[in-house]
Design an enzyme around this catalytic site. Structure first.
Site, PDB file in Angstrom:
ATOM      1  N   ARG A  52       0.857  -1.181   0.000  1.00 32.74           N
ATOM      2  CA  ARG A  52       0.000   0.000   0.000  1.00 32.74           C
ATOM      3  C   ARG A  52       0.894   1.232   0.000  1.00 32.74           C
ATOM      4  O   ARG A  52       2.036   1.173   0.433  1.00 32.74           O
ATOM      5  CB  ARG A  52      -0.866   0.029   1.265  1.00 32.74           C
ATOM      6  N   ARG A  91      -3.287  10.443   0.088  1.00 36.66           N
ATOM      7  CA  ARG A  91      -4.378  11.194   0.711  1.00 36.66           C
ATOM      8  C   ARG A  91      -4.885  12.266  -0.227  1.00 36.66           C
ATOM      9  O   ARG A  91      -4.098  13.032  -0.754  1.00 36.66           O
ATOM     10  CB  ARG A  91      -3.835  11.904   1.955  1.00 36.66           C
ATOM     11  N   ARG A 116      19.994  -4.916   5.662  1.00 34.35           N
ATOM     12  CA  ARG A 116      20.498  -3.691   5.058  1.00 34.35           C
ATOM     13  C   ARG A 116      21.146  -2.885   6.171  1.00 34.35           C
ATOM     14  O   ARG A 116      20.669  -2.876   7.307  1.00 34.35           O
ATOM     15  CB  ARG A 116      19.367  -2.851   4.430  1.00 34.35           C
ATOM     16  N   ARG A 119      18.460  10.659   2.918  1.00 35.54           N
ATOM     17  CA  ARG A 119      17.810  11.790   3.572  1.00 35.54           C
ATOM     18  C   ARG A 119      18.780  12.559   4.446  1.00 35.54           C
ATOM     19  O   ARG A 119      19.849  12.051   4.809  1.00 35.54           O
ATOM     20  CB  ARG A 119      16.607  11.326   4.384  1.00 35.54           C
ATOM     21  N   GLU A 137      22.059  10.251   5.712  1.00 35.57           N
ATOM     22  CA  GLU A 137      21.862   8.804   5.892  1.00 35.57           C
ATOM     23  C   GLU A 137      22.148   8.083   4.565  1.00 35.57           C
ATOM     24  O   GLU A 137      21.458   8.314   3.577  1.00 35.57           O
ATOM     25  CB  GLU A 137      20.402   8.597   6.307  1.00 35.57           C
ATOM     26  N   TYR A 148      11.013  -6.253  11.099  1.00 30.67           N
ATOM     27  CA  TYR A 148      11.029  -4.821  11.368  1.00 30.67           C
ATOM     28  C   TYR A 148       9.960  -4.509  12.398  1.00 30.67           C
ATOM     29  O   TYR A 148       8.782  -4.782  12.197  1.00 30.67           O
ATOM     30  CB  TYR A 148      10.791  -3.993  10.095  1.00 30.67           C
ATOM     31  N   ASP A 200       8.437  -1.371  14.768  1.00 31.71           N
ATOM     32  CA  ASP A 200       8.461   0.014  15.243  1.00 31.71           C
ATOM     33  C   ASP A 200       8.536  -0.022  16.766  1.00 31.71           C
ATOM     34  O   ASP A 200       8.285  -1.063  17.385  1.00 31.71           O
ATOM     35  CB  ASP A 200       7.183   0.744  14.795  1.00 31.71           C
TER      36      ASP A 200
END
Ligand SMILES: Cc1cc2nc3c(=O)[nH]c(=O)nc-3n(C[C@H](O)[C@H](O)[C@H](O)COP(=O)(O)OP(=O)(O)OC[C@H]3O[C@@H](n4cnc5c(N)ncnc54)[C@H](O)[C@@H]3O)c2cc1C
Length: 372
Positions: free
Chosen positions: A174, A178, A253, A284, A306, A354, A356
């Site tokens: 996804r 918006r 990674r 970034r 980064e 991963y 959060d």
């Protein structure tokens, strides 16, 4: 000496710290060892020029789980920071996530209907047939060519070190799209940055008479002894390393951070600016003071570039590469782990996924509740 301890926790990251804290509250005696020379794992922040520098990449806390939000707020006060990264594509600036501001900047459209029509027109022009075969097809089928080429392709290829046509479609199931003028990256109910940084959270979690912490200690230096001495081990390091890579290496990674102290008040006007072209070697730039609305010494700022990097043994493993090869290898390691009676594998490296921060807290709380 180890005989009195109920648990050895390997890794003073968020998972290990939540487990240690909760175990101590339940009357257990806990030893925590950490191979880095500081606690807090990847959420470690350090003050430089009065600015909290996120040493291992930008960390924004977000969750829709009120219990987790209340839980973490015991350990720090959070500010109202809202993640709104900006993309720099060859000098043109676009708001993220993809929203009406982005579409208006790209095409001059003013209404959601105009934006939808533009995206549909681009999707139709490509005429993809069947299921998307790779990340490129998947992205175009979701958002059209302009957004893909300017804001997704270069960034993603740098991130993964592969062409978008070689990357699997599932990486972007996804996309946050918006049709409102809303630059808030997350849909979660709660988000923010702890005022004064993240390290204090882990510090407070570990500040308990039943918890002893030692940094600069690698579990693998005395693995057999630890396993003999402690009745139970919570291991939050790499699961494949624990088993001496006997079934092969899981892939990760890595990242390289290049941090600079600058004699300017405001370098880029936003905490996070993504460089989405293929030519700029970093993905970034973080300007840390904007996480706390400019807090820090006057005339000073700290920025971090980064750079994504391949991983090899000895490098920091930042992101698991959850493709089918690695997921099935992980399953084999997880089966070995089950036979390792007194060792429980937790956190992002122990479970090769991963997580959060809110998910890691949740997972550690679930484990404590089932364990103790
Ligand atoms: C670049 C980046 C950005 C992120 N941004 C966000 C964000 O914005 N929002 C969010 O919610 N989450 C974010 N995350 C995820 C967040 O960092 C993790 O959820 C969290 O840090 C995981 O905690 P952990 O304890 O599982 O792992 P870690 O923090 O990695 O802790 C594990 C610890 O174990 C130690 N260790 C490993 N092996 C050994 C050993 N052999 N002996 C002793 N110690 C050992 C390690 O040194 C480390 O300190 C980000 C992650 C990265 C990499």
């Amino acid at each position: 000496m180890a005989k009195n301890y109920d648990y050895l926790i390997v890794g003073a990251g968020l998972f290990g710290a939540v487990f240690a804290h909760e175990a101590a509250l339940r009357g257990k005696k806990v030893k925590v060892i950490e191979k880095r020379n500081h606690i807090a794992g990847n959420i470690y922040t350090k003050e430089v020029d009065g600015i909290q520098v996120h040493q291992y990449g930008a960390h924004i806390f977000h969750t829709s789980d009120k219990d987790i939000w209340n839980y973490v707020n015991q350990f720090a006060e959070f500010n109202r920071y809202t993640n709104s990264p900006v993309a720099n594509y060859k000098g043109h600036m676009y708001n993220l996530p993809f929203n009406m501001n982005t579409f208006s900047e790209l095409w001059g459209v003013r209404t959601p209907d105009e934006a939808r029509a533009k995206i549909q027109e681009q999707k139709d022009a490509v005429k993809l047939s069947g299921e998307p075969k790779n990340l490129e097809e998947q992205a175009i089928s979701l958002i059209g060519t302009d957004v893909y080429e300017k804001l997704i392709k270069g960034y993603t290829e740098k991130q993964w070190g592969q062409e978008a046509t070689d990357l699997p479609a599932f990486i972007i199931r996804r996309l946050p799209v918006r049709y409102t003028f809303d630059n808030n990256y997350f849909n979660d109910t709660y988000q923010g940055i702890p005022i004064g940084g993240y390290t204090q959270i882990v510090e407070k979690m570990l500040d308990h008479p039943e918890i002893d912490v030692e940094t600069g200690v690698d579990f693998f230096a005395h693995k057999d002894q630890y396993l003999k001495d402690y009745p139970k081990v919570i291991f939050t390091g790499m699961i494949d390393q624990y088993f001496d890579y006997q079934l092969g290496e899981l892939e990760y990674r890595s990242l390289r951070f290049e941090t600079e102290e600058l004699d300017v008040d405001n370098y880029q006007g936003n905490a996070v600016i993504n460089y989405t072209d293929a030519e700029t070697p970093f993905t970034r730039i973080i300007e840390h003071k904007h996480f706390e609305f400019g807090k820090g010494d006057k005339g000073k700022s700290v920025i971090t570039r980064e750079y994504p990097a391949d991983w090899k043994r000895g490098d920091e493993p930042y992101y698991p590469v959850n493709n089918s090869r690695n997921n099935s290898l992980y399953k084999q390691y997880a089966a070995l782990a089950k036979q390792e009676g007194n060792v429980i594998f937790g956190g992002r490296l122990g479970q090769y996924r991963y997580y959060d921060m809110h998910q890691v807290i949740h997972a550690a709380l679930v484990l404590v509740n089932s364990e103790i």
